[in-house]
Motif scaffolding. Structure first.
Motif, PDB file in Angstrom:
ATOM      1  N   GLN A 128       0.804  -0.949   0.023  1.00  0.00           N
ATOM      2  CA  GLN A 128       0.033   0.202  -0.363  1.00  0.00           C
ATOM      3  C   GLN A 128       0.600   1.514  -0.261  1.00  0.00           C
ATOM      4  O   GLN A 128       2.288   1.254   0.713  1.00  0.00           O
ATOM      5  CB  GLN A 128      -0.872   0.326   0.722  1.00  0.00           C
ATOM      6  N   PRO A 129       0.259   2.221  -0.522  1.00  0.00           N
ATOM      7  CA  PRO A 129       0.829   3.438  -0.424  1.00  0.00           C
ATOM      8  C   PRO A 129       1.411   4.119   1.436  1.00  0.00           C
ATOM      9  O   PRO A 129       0.157   3.801   1.969  1.00  0.00           O
ATOM     10  CB  PRO A 129      -0.054   4.771  -1.076  1.00  0.00           C
ATOM     11  N   PRO A 130       2.153   4.576   1.823  1.00  0.00           N
ATOM     12  CA  PRO A 130       2.923   5.247   3.127  1.00  0.00           C
ATOM     13  C   PRO A 130       1.622   5.975   2.690  1.00  0.00           C
ATOM     14  O   PRO A 130       1.339   6.743   2.482  1.00  0.00           O
ATOM     15  CB  PRO A 130       3.543   5.167   3.186  1.00  0.00           C
TER      16      PRO A 130
ATOM     17  N   TRP B 127       1.963   9.624   5.969  1.00  0.00           N
ATOM     18  CA  TRP B 127       2.216  10.763   6.244  1.00  0.00           C
ATOM     19  C   TRP B 127       3.200  10.358   7.389  1.00  0.00           C
ATOM     20  O   TRP B 127       4.281  10.925   7.639  1.00  0.00           O
ATOM     21  CB  TRP B 127       2.043  12.520   6.272  1.00  0.00           C
ATOM     22  N   PRO B 128       2.650  10.329   8.153  1.00  0.00           N
ATOM     23  CA  PRO B 128       3.438   9.415   9.641  1.00  0.00           C
ATOM     24  C   PRO B 128       4.492   8.629   9.037  1.00  0.00           C
ATOM     25  O   PRO B 128       5.044   8.440  10.501  1.00  0.00           O
ATOM     26  CB  PRO B 128       1.963   8.802  10.750  1.00  0.00           C
ATOM     27  N   SER B 129       4.336   7.841   8.270  1.00  0.00           N
ATOM     28  CA  SER B 129       5.246   6.959   8.083  1.00  0.00           C
ATOM     29  C   SER B 129       6.219   7.404   7.776  1.00  0.00           C
ATOM     30  O   SER B 129       7.405   6.754   8.534  1.00  0.00           O
ATOM     31  CB  SER B 129       4.575   5.255   7.432  1.00  0.00           C
ATOM     32  N   TYR B 130       6.528   8.135   7.486  1.00  0.00           N
ATOM     33  CA  TYR B 130       7.261   9.164   6.968  1.00  0.00           C
ATOM     34  C   TYR B 130       8.109   9.513   8.159  1.00  0.00           C
ATOM     35  O   TYR B 130       9.450   9.003   8.263  1.00  0.00           O
ATOM     36  CB  TYR B 130       7.270   9.948   5.646  1.00  0.00           C
ATOM     37  N   PHE B 131       7.473  10.047   8.449  1.00  0.00           N
ATOM     38  CA  PHE B 131       8.445  10.201   9.929  1.00  0.00           C
ATOM     39  C   PHE B 131       8.538   9.315  10.785  1.00  0.00           C
ATOM     40  O   PHE B 131       9.563   9.191  11.460  1.00  0.00           O
ATOM     41  CB  PHE B 131       7.096  11.185  10.690  1.00  0.00           C
TER      42      PHE B 131
END
Lengths: 783, 467
Positions: A366-368, A370-374
């Motif tokens: 799945q696409p990530p 934004w929190p998962s980037y952080f």
């Protein structure tokens, strides 16, 4: 670098000073690297300390099983291994369908240790392979970044990579997956490419092909390399940076690398036939054309050259058009345009959800958010832009590569969560460059303004203020230069004329930075780094170290362990016949074969969509139809995962819609709307009758009401819709302590016949006719 | 090193055999048994038989040997025979253990097997002595029905003879059979027979000739689990750095009535007494004191359900298999632990060292079908020899462990059909020079040294072709 500039009298003392400091810096850098390696290894041991030394998740169990086979039977048996314990009755040719890099690596380590009489088990070796390779990966990052921006940036980037949460999530001890070694291979291949680009040495070019070969062995992500490097080559050509070094860096890689890649059975002729590799050949041709043009340009007069250009362009265009037309026709004739499903879903993010539910059903595809980037790269997200800017001052071949790398990987990580892993090293490298440059600037301006140093001559100050990193870098560079004189000449010249005037100019500019703001900025940077470290340790300890086969929960009366999966697998292993077939949703296939040693119908390899759809159909069908499907597949036991009693959310009921979708994709009588009430997925009293009568519902909730009297499902937070029912074609043979795994046995056929007296038509079908039906009626066999 | 013998606590075996006393050195008929009392304890799956015999010598010559006889079907299940004799008078009695050896007699009727008891003092003419015999039978309770459902209780058959089999004349004899509960489905009557509570009494029978036999069959409820270790490999590794590492690999099976049909967790959890009454939920292992680094795992990882309790006298490890074992279900697991070496390794007078360790399985109330004890001696030890209180198969192996060059000598001992009462100690003697302890550290040190020398050398050698 400063020595030649200083006055003649100052030369000897400065020289010895420099030599001492460089030696000291070298030793320091070595120990820092060693410590970074130790840190990279030890931060990944939280899982072993908090849980146990055990293989994690799903895919690692398969890799572990393959490694066991390799350790037991040797390499030749491994290449020929036909696994009959999975994908029953089709089987799977493991040797030809698996990326062997990881397995061979761990197998070699195990063999080496055992021949030294260090009797470690295969499991132990597998558990610790990933942490060891993360240490290697951080060293490779050091090498790569050093090639781009010097030792200081290299060390910073290595330290950042050693603990970047995104990479930790895939390489904690026990996470024995391809990515564990592939990230090292990826970075190392890039390093060797940059190294070749900087030196123009054929030796490194050959090493680069071998590293690429290792990467191809290890992970399907090698296509990223074979597309990124051509892109960079193209970029260099377009920006007029073509040189013989570029040619040496690229041409051998394509030729040798493709030949080597074709040796890996799982890749084989794909290395020349699929569209993923097309770019590399195209750029290969362009590179030769450009090289040829440069050559011609060298031997012809400008006038002749113009004539030649017009000639070649007109002829060349015609040929090119013809070739491209043929290629386009070839590619267009293939339904997927020559791309594999996963690659296509990268280029078109909506592709998988439209056409291949099996790829879309995997959460890591799945696409990530934004929190998962952080979560995964934390403060690096803020440092990356600064790093990109730093790469542009000055822009070299190497730094343009880094910019390209980060730009592409940001896109890919935005499409699939899983590819965050490719993005993380790029983020670490750019952040390392940014941090190192920032430190450089601040410390230099502080040093310059400190009273004791400020009174010195400017040259002195310039020298002392230049960071160890840079000084060292230069010395190493000059050493290298002396070693590979011919190839380095141009490079050296470039270097010498570049930094000196620049450094002066910079110094002039840096003087403007006031002392107090430099100090404050430094402190803030250190704080930022500390925050990153705290976050990484937290992520390693809390977020990413759970092995997922053992679950723990903390309550007021202490730690509670849910070890239901292994309970069920151990039960299957010891109390069923060794040739019994176990059906479950494909998630549990690898674990069942590895831990329970029983034959499964489908597993996580998902190579046969129809087979998976058959199981999905069975799970979505009413009991009798499901029994027939399973019986035709020789299934003896059905395993379902049920979290309703203890609130384990990733259970089969929550995955059920995917079974319906995948099943419905092949067998159209399974329709998703039948399972949804007004578009909502529910299992309470509002649920549709199809839902309440399907096998998955029944197997999950059989006698569930007797636990608390109300049948309250703690995952869905609701009472279930149908509480009291009996099973006619299945019997419960095992349920684990917390009900997380329930195993049912198919009742023998005679019971079915007795139960069927009302429906003469299906009743009469014998085993053979049933088998035939399931074989022939692929489109709609259950109607 | 003999374990002190407490009259009751030690012996535990089962099935019925008949005992007889004979003097082989003198005519059989010169001895007779004036009184025999047999108590058969069938409450667990190991049948313990306590037999008290009063032997009198009616012949003219002194005799020092007495024979016990067993029917051939029972001999196969016989795990151990121990004989004690009371010494001293009145309150100052002590029990002395006598030697017992299996014996072949040429004229044995119906294939009866014999054990000879060697008396400490010859029994003179006209004298009498009282012998306490304990023997244990394994696999002698036969589940009937052989398959039961989850909610049914486990019923077993026990076969024996109402009369004690003996090559001697028995003047008076009585047998008592103790069952675990009052529920006895049926039993063979050999008058006088009496069933009261949990005990069935056969006898007293007067003046029975030698080799009298009267088969009986008792069908009763026995809901105790039947833990049977099909195979146990105990590996004891001696490290002269101060540690004794024990690794025990178990293949456990529930030897009771086979489980049939459904296993319902909801029944099992909500009605534990009614449902799965005979299932095996946990086991207790008694380990030596000062045990450390205990682990309990199987081939797929750690098993979290275990508790260790330690005090200064003993350590108790309570383990639960991953899943409750019903009849016929199997499980495999490994228990490992470390022990301080000084508790078990001693120096003998002739400058040799010896390991003194328990032989059997530390799990309580468990039958071991096949036990292999491997003692891994440190690298460089010589002349190993083992002293075991009962006959075992022995051989030597070589094992390569951490960085071994010549390998470690392994003393392997194998024994079949073992019961906890045989947890007696064995000794392994060997010679070992302490200098061998330094071999591996020195080897490592020199390897690193060579590595660094090689590095230094490499850095100082210019290998380039062109100057």
């Amino acid at each position: 670098m400063a020595a030649p500039e200083s006055s003649a009298a100052a030369v000897p003392t400065l020289y010895t000073n420099n030599a001492l400091r460089n030696a000291f810096g070298g030793v320091l850098a070595f120990f820092i690297l060693l410590l970074i390696g130790v840190m990279a290894f030890s931060i990944r041991l939280f899982s072993v300390i908090k849980y146990e030394s055990v293989i994690h998740e799903f895919d690692p169990y398969f890799n572990y099983r393959v490694t066991q086979f390799l350790a037991k039977n040797g390499i030749y048996e491994f290449w020929n291994w036909f696994d009959d314990r999975t994908w029953y009755p089709l089987g799977r040719v493991i040797g030809g369908t698996v990326y062997p890099g990881l397995t061979l690596t761990a197998g070699t380590i195990w063999w080496l240790l055992n021949s030294l009489n260090i009797p470690l088990s295969v499991e132990t070796v597998c558990v610790f392979t990933a942490p060891i390779f993360s240490a290697f990966a951080s060293w490779a990052t050091y090498l790569l970044t050093k090639e781009v921006k010097g030792t200081g940036a290299g060390l910073t980037a290595a330290a950042l990579l050693a603990m970047v949460p995104s990479y930790i999530s895939r390489s904690v001890a026990g996470s024995y997956d391809n990515e564990a070694v592939a990230i090292f291979a990826l970075i190392f291949t890039f390093y060797l490419y940059i190294k070749t680009l900087n030196t123009g040495s054929l030796f490194y070019a050959t090493l680069n092909s071998i590293a690429y070969f290792y990467m191809v062995c290890s992970w399907g992500g090698y296509t990223f390399i074979i597309n990124l490097i051509p892109m960079h080559v193209l970029l260099c050509i377009v920006t007029g940076r073509f040189s013989s070094r570029l040619y040496i860096a690229y041409a051998p890689l394509v030729v040798l690398g493709t030949l080597l890649a074709a040796l890996v059975p799982v890749v084989g002729f794909n290395a020349v036939m699929t569209s993923e590799h097309f770019a590399s050949f195209l750029v290969f041709i362009i590179l030769h054309v450009v090289a040829f043009v440069y050559y011609i340009k060298g031997i012809l007069t400008p006038k002749m050259f113009k004539v030649a250009v017009t000639l070649v362009v007109s002829v060349g265009l015609a040929v090119c058009c013809a070739v491209i037309a043929v290629l386009v026709a070839l590619v267009a004739s293939s339904p997927t345009k020559g791309w594999s499903g996963r690659s296509l879903s990268l280029l078109d993010p909506t592709y998988a959800s439209k056409y291949i539910p099996i790829i879309a059903s995997v959460s890591e595809h799945q696409p990530p958010t934004w929190p998962s980037y952080f979560m995964d790269i934390n403060v690096l997200a803020f440092l990356v832009p600064a790093g990109i800017i730093a790469c542009f001052s000055p822009l070299s071949d190497a730094s343009s590569f880094v910019v390209l790398y980060i730009a592409t990987s940001v896109y890919f990580s935005g499409v699939m969560v899983r590819l965050m892993l490719v993005f993380a090293p790029a983020a670490c490298i750019t952040s390392g460059i940014a941090l190192s440059q920032a430190f450089d600037v601040f410390t230099r301006s502080i040093k310059f303004q400190l009273p004791g140093i400020a009174s010195n001559t400017e040259v002195d100050a310039a020298e002392t203020s230049s960071s160890t990193a840079e000084a060292q870098n230069d010395v190493e560079k000059s050493e290298e230069t002396s070693k590979n004189r011919p190839s380095k000449k141009s490079k050296k010249k470039e270097k010498e004329e570049k930094p000196l005037p620049k450094a002066k100019a910079e110094k002039k500019r840096l003087l403007a930075l006031p002392l107090d703001s430099s100090v404050i900025s430094l402190l803030l940077l250190i704080l930022l780094g500390a925050l990153y470290v705290v976050h990484c340790v937290w992520a390693a300890a809390e977020a990413y170290s759970a092995p997922s086969i053992v679950l723990t929960s903390r309550s007021h009366d202490g730690l509670h362990v849910f070890d239901d999966f292994r309970e069920a697998y151990a039960w299957l292993r010891h109390n069923t016949d060794v040739d019994d077939k176990v059906a479950s949703w494909w998630d549990y296939g690898y674990q069942t074969t590895a831990m329970a040693n029983r034959t499964v119908i489908v597993d996580n390899n998902t190579w046969n969509n129809t087979h998976i759809a058959t199981v999905g159909t069975a799970m979505s069908s009413p009991e009798k139809a499901a029994w027939e499907i399973f019986h035709s597949l020789d299934v003896k036991y059905v395993l379902v995962v049920f979290g309703g009693l203890v609130g384990y959310p990733s259970d089969d009921i929550n995955k059920f819609l995917w079974m319906v979708r995948i099943g419905g994709g092949v067998f159209p009588h399974i329709k998703e709307p039948d399972y949804l009430r007004d578009g909502q997925y529910r299992i309470d009293s509002q649920a549709t009758p199809t839902m309440l009568n399907c096998l998955m519902y029944k197997l999950s909730y059989y006698r569930f009401v007797e636990t608390d009297g109300k049948a309250f499902d703690r995952v869905r937070q609701t009472e279930i819709g149908k509480k009291y029912f009996k099973l006619t074609h299945f019997e419960e043979v095992f349920t684990t302590h917390h009900w997380m795994v329930r195993i049912y046995k198919l009742k023998p056929p005679k019971n079915r016949i007795r139960g069927k007296t009302k429906k003469p038509k299906t009743k009469t079908s014998t085993t053979s006719s049933r088998a035939k039906r399931s074989g022939t009626g692929k489109k709609n066999p259950w109607h | 090193m003999e374990v002190p013998i407490r009259a009751t606590g030690l012996l535990g075996f089962t099935f019925f055999s008949l005992l007889f006393f004979v003097c082989t050195s003198s005519p059989l008929h010169s001895l007779f048994i004036s009184n025999a009392e047999r108590r058969i304890d069938a409450t667990s799956h190991i049948v313990k038989v306590y037999l008290t015999l009063k032997v009198e010598n009616a012949g003219s010559t002194p005799t020092s040997e007495v024979l016990l006889a067993f029917p051939p079907t029972q001999v196969d299940h016989l795990a151990t025979v121990e004989v004690l004799v009371t010494k001293g008078k009145r309150k100052k009695t002590t029990l002395v253990r006598l030697d017992v050896k299996p014996t072949e007699l040429p004229d044995a009727p119906d294939g009866a097997k014999y054990f000879t008891i060697f008396l400490a003092n010859p029994l003179n003419s006209g004298e009498s002595t009282t012998l306490e015999v304990l023997y244990l039978f394994t696999h002698s309770l036969e589940p009937f029905p052989a398959e039961i459902g989850q909610s049914e209780s486990q019923l077993v058959h026990y076969r024996d003879s109402a009369l004690i089999l003996s090559p001697y004349h028995i003047k008076q004899q009585t047998s008592f059979i103790k069952t675990p509960s009052r529920k006895v489905e049926s039993f063979t009557r050999v008058e006088p027979t009496n069933h009261a509570g949990t005990e069935i009494k056969y006898g007293p029978y007067e003046d029975r000739p030698p080799y009298s036999f009267s088969p009986i069959l008792i069908h009763f409820e026995n809901n105790s689990p039947f833990p049977v270790v099909e195979e146990l490999v105990r590996e004891v590794e001696i490290s002269h750095w101060g540690n004794l590492q024990v690794t025990e690999q178990y293949t456990l099976v529930h030897g009771g009535a086979r489980h049939k049909g459904v296993f319902s967790r909801v029944d099992f959890q909500s009605r534990p007494t009614l449902s799965g009454a005979s299932s095996l939920r946990h086991l207790l292992a008694r380990l030596p004191p000062r045990v450390h680094s205990v682990y309990y795992r199987d081939e797929i990882g750690n098993i979290s359900s275990s508790h260790l309790r330690t005090d200064s006298r003993k350590s108790e490890l309570e383990i639960e298999p991953r899943y409750p074992l019903f009849g016929g279900w199997k499980a495999t697991f490994v228990i490992g632990y470390g022990l301080p070496l000084q508790d078990f390794l001693f120096e003998s007078s002739d400058d040799r060292r010896y390991l003194n360790f328990t032989f059997g399985c530390p799990l309580l109330e468990t039958v071991v079908d096949k036990l292999t004890v491997k003692v891994v001696l440190p690298e460089g030890s010589k002349d190993p020899s083992a002293v075991v209180p009962f006959p075992v198969d022995q051989h030597l192996e070589t094992k390569y462990s951490y960085l071994d060059v010549v390998g470690r000598t392994v003393v392997v001992m194998e024994k079949k059909n073992l019961v906890p009462v045989q947890n007696s100690h064995f000794q392994v003697y060997y010679t070992f020079k302490p200098i061998f302890m330094l071999a591996e550290p020195l080897m490592l040190a020199s390897a690193f040294f060579l590595f660094f020398v090689a590095c230094v050398a490499y850095l100082h050698i210019d290998l380039s072709i062109r100057k």
